[in-house]
Write a protein that holds these residues in place. Structure first.
Motif, PDB file in Angstrom:
ATOM      1  N   UNK A  35       0.540  -0.701   0.223  1.00 46.75           N
ATOM      2  CA  UNK A  35      -0.583  -0.161  -0.060  1.00 46.75           C
ATOM      3  C   UNK A  35       0.661   1.375  -0.203  1.00 46.75           C
ATOM      4  N   UNK A  36       1.782   1.310   0.865  1.00 47.95           N
ATOM      5  CA  UNK A  36       3.091   2.048   0.778  1.00 47.95           C
ATOM      6  C   UNK A  36       3.691   2.393  -0.454  1.00 47.95           C
ATOM      7  N   UNK A  37       3.525   1.548  -0.724  1.00 48.27           N
ATOM      8  CA  UNK A  37       4.499   1.798  -2.326  1.00 48.27           C
ATOM      9  C   UNK A  37       3.368   2.137  -3.717  1.00 48.27           C
ATOM     10  N   UNK A  38       2.490   1.669  -3.370  1.00 50.15           N
ATOM     11  CA  UNK A  38       1.002   2.070  -3.913  1.00 50.15           C
ATOM     12  C   UNK A  38       1.071   4.309  -4.064  1.00 50.15           C
ATOM     13  N   UNK A  39       0.764   4.244  -2.473  1.00 49.80           N
ATOM     14  CA  UNK A  39       0.432   5.640  -2.945  1.00 49.80           C
ATOM     15  C   UNK A  39       1.740   6.670  -3.108  1.00 49.80           C
ATOM     16  N   UNK A  40       2.942   5.997  -2.731  1.00 47.60           N
ATOM     17  CA  UNK A  40       4.335   6.811  -3.818  1.00 47.60           C
ATOM     18  C   UNK A  40       4.033   6.251  -4.977  1.00 47.60           C
ATOM     19  N   UNK A  41       3.191   6.094  -5.441  1.00 48.36           N
ATOM     20  CA  UNK A  41       3.036   5.940  -7.235  1.00 48.36           C
ATOM     21  C   UNK A  41       4.524   5.518  -7.539  1.00 48.36           C
ATOM     22  N   UNK A  42       4.590   4.151  -7.113  1.00 44.14           N
ATOM     23  CA  UNK A  42       6.053   3.664  -7.920  1.00 44.14           C
ATOM     24  C   UNK A  42       5.847   3.178  -9.696  1.00 44.14           C
ATOM     25  N   UNK A  43       7.222   3.092  -9.774  1.00 45.39           N
ATOM     26  CA  UNK A  43       6.761   2.612 -11.981  1.00 45.39           C
ATOM     27  C   UNK A  43       6.678   1.164 -11.285  1.00 45.39           C
ATOM     28  N   UNK A  44       6.791   0.439 -10.368  1.00 46.98           N
ATOM     29  CA  UNK A  44       7.042  -0.942 -10.371  1.00 46.98           C
ATOM     30  C   UNK A  44       7.385  -1.139  -9.038  1.00 46.98           C
ATOM     31  N   UNK A  45       7.416  -3.096  -9.123  1.00 46.07           N
ATOM     32  CA  UNK A  45       7.579  -2.775  -7.911  1.00 46.07           C
ATOM     33  C   UNK A  45       8.329  -4.705  -8.061  1.00 46.07           C
ATOM     34  N   UNK A  46       9.545  -4.742  -7.437  1.00 46.94           N
ATOM     35  CA  UNK A  46      10.059  -5.992  -7.497  1.00 46.94           C
ATOM     36  C   UNK A  46      10.369  -6.612  -5.518  1.00 46.94           C
ATOM     37  N   UNK A  47      10.275  -8.262  -6.009  1.00 46.80           N
ATOM     38  CA  UNK A  47       9.335  -8.572  -4.864  1.00 46.80           C
ATOM     39  C   UNK A  47      10.346  -9.899  -4.572  1.00 46.80           C
ATOM     40  N   UNK A  48      11.609  -9.497  -3.655  1.00 46.17           N
ATOM     41  CA  UNK A  48      12.284 -10.960  -3.702  1.00 46.17           C
ATOM     42  C   UNK A  48      12.377 -12.241  -2.717  1.00 46.17           C
ATOM     43  N   UNK A  49      12.840 -13.033  -2.594  1.00 45.41           N
ATOM     44  CA  UNK A  49      12.892 -14.491  -2.239  1.00 45.41           C
ATOM     45  C   UNK A  49      11.114 -14.156  -1.391  1.00 45.41           C
ATOM     46  N   UNK A  50      10.058 -13.775  -2.072  1.00 45.27           N
ATOM     47  CA  UNK A  50       8.792 -13.341  -1.499  1.00 45.27           C
ATOM     48  C   UNK A  50       8.522 -15.014  -0.710  1.00 45.27           C
ATOM     49  N   UNK A  51       7.752 -15.110   0.669  1.00 45.14           N
ATOM     50  CA  UNK A  51       7.293 -16.942   0.661  1.00 45.14           C
ATOM     51  C   UNK A  51       5.893 -16.456   0.833  1.00 45.14           C
ATOM     52  N   UNK A  52       5.487 -16.018   0.909  1.00 46.20           N
ATOM     53  CA  UNK A  52       3.799 -15.400   1.159  1.00 46.20           C
ATOM     54  C   UNK A  52       3.575 -15.046   0.287  1.00 46.20           C
ATOM     55  N   UNK A  53       4.380 -14.847  -1.068  1.00 44.72           N
ATOM     56  CA  UNK A  53       3.737 -14.561  -2.540  1.00 44.72           C
ATOM     57  C   UNK A  53       2.364 -13.944  -2.897  1.00 44.72           C
TER      58      UNK A  53
END
Lengths: 338, 338
Positions: A111-129
DNA sequence: TTGTACGCGTTATCAA
DNA sequence: TTGATAACGCGTACAA
């Protein structure tokens, strides 16, 4: 007037703000001469454009959000380093957020990333993806996963970079079997992690290729950390007939196994061979040096970011990039004793 | 209309945007009833405020920039983890940027942070701090340095968090001397780093307290990394009379020293004692376990961020926070042989 | 080649 | 308690 804006420059240069804007972005629409003059004034006034205002106008922030389960994990730190480098080279800044593998926190972070209107998101080693991938795809920003632990769900919005675990672990088995080992143990991670599942599959495949029997008692589970490896190794040593070689899910587990063997006065590799996975930098400074599988960690970060850049610019990219591991033979493996 | 804005909500709720804004920020100025209604509509429309627009209006971004020399350095990764946690808890996001200890890149990074109008900047383990500290103070945003290597320049805008190196290394010496060691060597970092200078001062002070002579040949220099420690240890072993204990500038150097000793078949701690500094997580998984000085790495990150929060809110804070290290006695130290 | 006018999504300042 | 209106700093049609 703390921060100098293009209006200030415009006033100083006796032109309008749009002209300043154009001059600074090297637009061909403005006369070279005046453009040069404007730029000099900008520099002399110490002007720095506001990325905030620019973002509001262009609807692009030139930022990407990176979610990690823990930045203190050396594997992840290397990956992030690759991401950051590539991002920076292309004028992107990276927001870093720790999720601690905590679902609540992951949601909060997204949500925080969304509010900051990031252009993209990279998730590393997500275990609960699996939990928040749907949430992510709602945002309609490109998402790239690195070593996703739940690659089962096919989602057209999701791109990923991961290592070819099966191939690499088959190579590990070939190495061990080639040395003459028959009783090879496997110290895994907790159940349900894709990388563990795949590496374990390689273990079994290696056994099968050599026509060696699969012995369930030689498979124990740790937690991916030294402590788990330590305990798992203790259990293997308690066996009536302990293994002569141990393939550990990752270097952290191998570190624990090494520790147990040292405590029991068992020599590695003379008495027991140990193989890790990841090639963390410590693997080159254990005693003995650890035989392991190298993953191009930084490069994986770079590739993820490059994929991201393509996606952002609307170019499609390969959805699932697989990189190859490299068996690095050091000192912790040798032929069995007799 | 991809992103829903307060105007969209205003339309749906038959009120004006400012009212929506007030309702969402729980302003007491709006009637509880309508506020509640507005909030429900906002939720149902999946509204997420734009931090960009907010920042433009408020002149605050709720972001801080963190400059690191390398995120792959486990020490720094821990510190960053502490910063990020505290930042997040207070609604701040962190921009992470690697400088690779490269001055050009540091300048670039600082400019980038400036353009993004971060509310503050934290620099960890800056080795070339002196170079761009003036540049930083121009920005007029709070700056907090962690383990700054150039604390000599007094600048009223600069705050710092650092460990009390002198005290900790004096404790190391007391431990070693208490065990009965007399020939104690010191493996340092490259010249000019504050932490090396201070730890070395502790080494000499420890010697002086015990009335032992300072022997210059027992002081060698590495590079703060395992390879340097390895080479430094080789040089010590080549001495006509090698030391019985070695105090290493940091754990990474100690790892290299351990490696050299292992290669020579020299037992630690029976033949030679080794002490590190930092208590990286690997220190608990070497063989033997490393005696070292623990630094509250995460906490240092937290303290830096807390200092930052105070500075941002206009409250003054202690300018130079010193934290204490803790001697952690494990297995790599023991009384000398005879 | 340059200037005018407007929009981006919020908060802030008035007045009602 | 609410609504107009402006402002933040930039980019960009459109007009000149």
């Amino acid at each position: 007037m703390q921060q100098v804006s293009i209006k200030d420059i415009a006033r100083a240069a006796n032109v309008s703000h749009p002209t300043v804007s154009r001059a600074l972005s090297h637009s061909p629409l403005v006369k070279g001469e005046t453009a040069e003059r404007i730029r000099q004034i900008a520099v002399s006034m110490g002007y720095r454009p506001s990325a905030i205002a620019r973002s509001l106008a262009t609807k692009k922030t030139k930022t990407i959000g990176v979610v990690v389960t823990s930045i203190a994990d050396p594997f992840i730190a290397d990956v992030v380093s690759g991401i950051e480098e590539t991002a920076n080279d292309h004028g992107y800044s990276v927001f870093l957020a720790n999720s601690n593998a905590n679902p609540d926190r992951e949601v909060k972070v997204v949500h925080s990333f969304h509010e900051r209107r990031v252009d993209g998101i990279i998730v590393t080693a997500s275990r609960v993806g699996a939990l928040y991938v749907p949430l992510l795809s709602q945002l309609k920003v490109p998402i790239v996963l690195i070593n996703n632990q739940h690659p089962d769900e096919p989602d057209q919005f999701i791109y990923s970079v991961m290592i070819d675990n099966l191939k690499a672990s088959t190579q590990v088995m070939e190495h061990l079997i080639g040395l003459g080992h028959r009783r090879i143990a496997y110290i895994g991670d907790q159940a349900g992690f894709q990388s563990d599942t795949e590496r374990f599959a390689g273990y079994r495949q290696g056994l099968a290729f050599a026509d060696y029997p699969f012995l369930p008692e030689l498979v124990v589970h740790g937690d991916g950390k030294p402590e788990g490896g330590r305990q798992a190794m203790e259990r293997l040593l308690a066996l009536p007939m302990p293994p002569t070689a141990v393939f550990c899910y990752n270097d952290m587990s191998a570190l624990g196994a090494l520790r147990t063997l040292y405590g029991h006065g068992i020599n590695v590799p003379d008495d027991i061979s140990i193989v890790g996975f990841d090639d963390l930098s410590i693997a080159s400074f254990t005693s003995p040096l650890l035989t392991t599988v190298g993953q191009p960690k930084q490069q994986m970060g770079r590739m993820a970011m490059e994929t991201m850049l393509k996606l952002i610019s609307g170019v499609d990219s390969k959805a699932n990039i697989k990189v190859e591991g490299e068996l690095i033979i050091r000192e912790s493996t040798a032929p069995p004793k007799s």
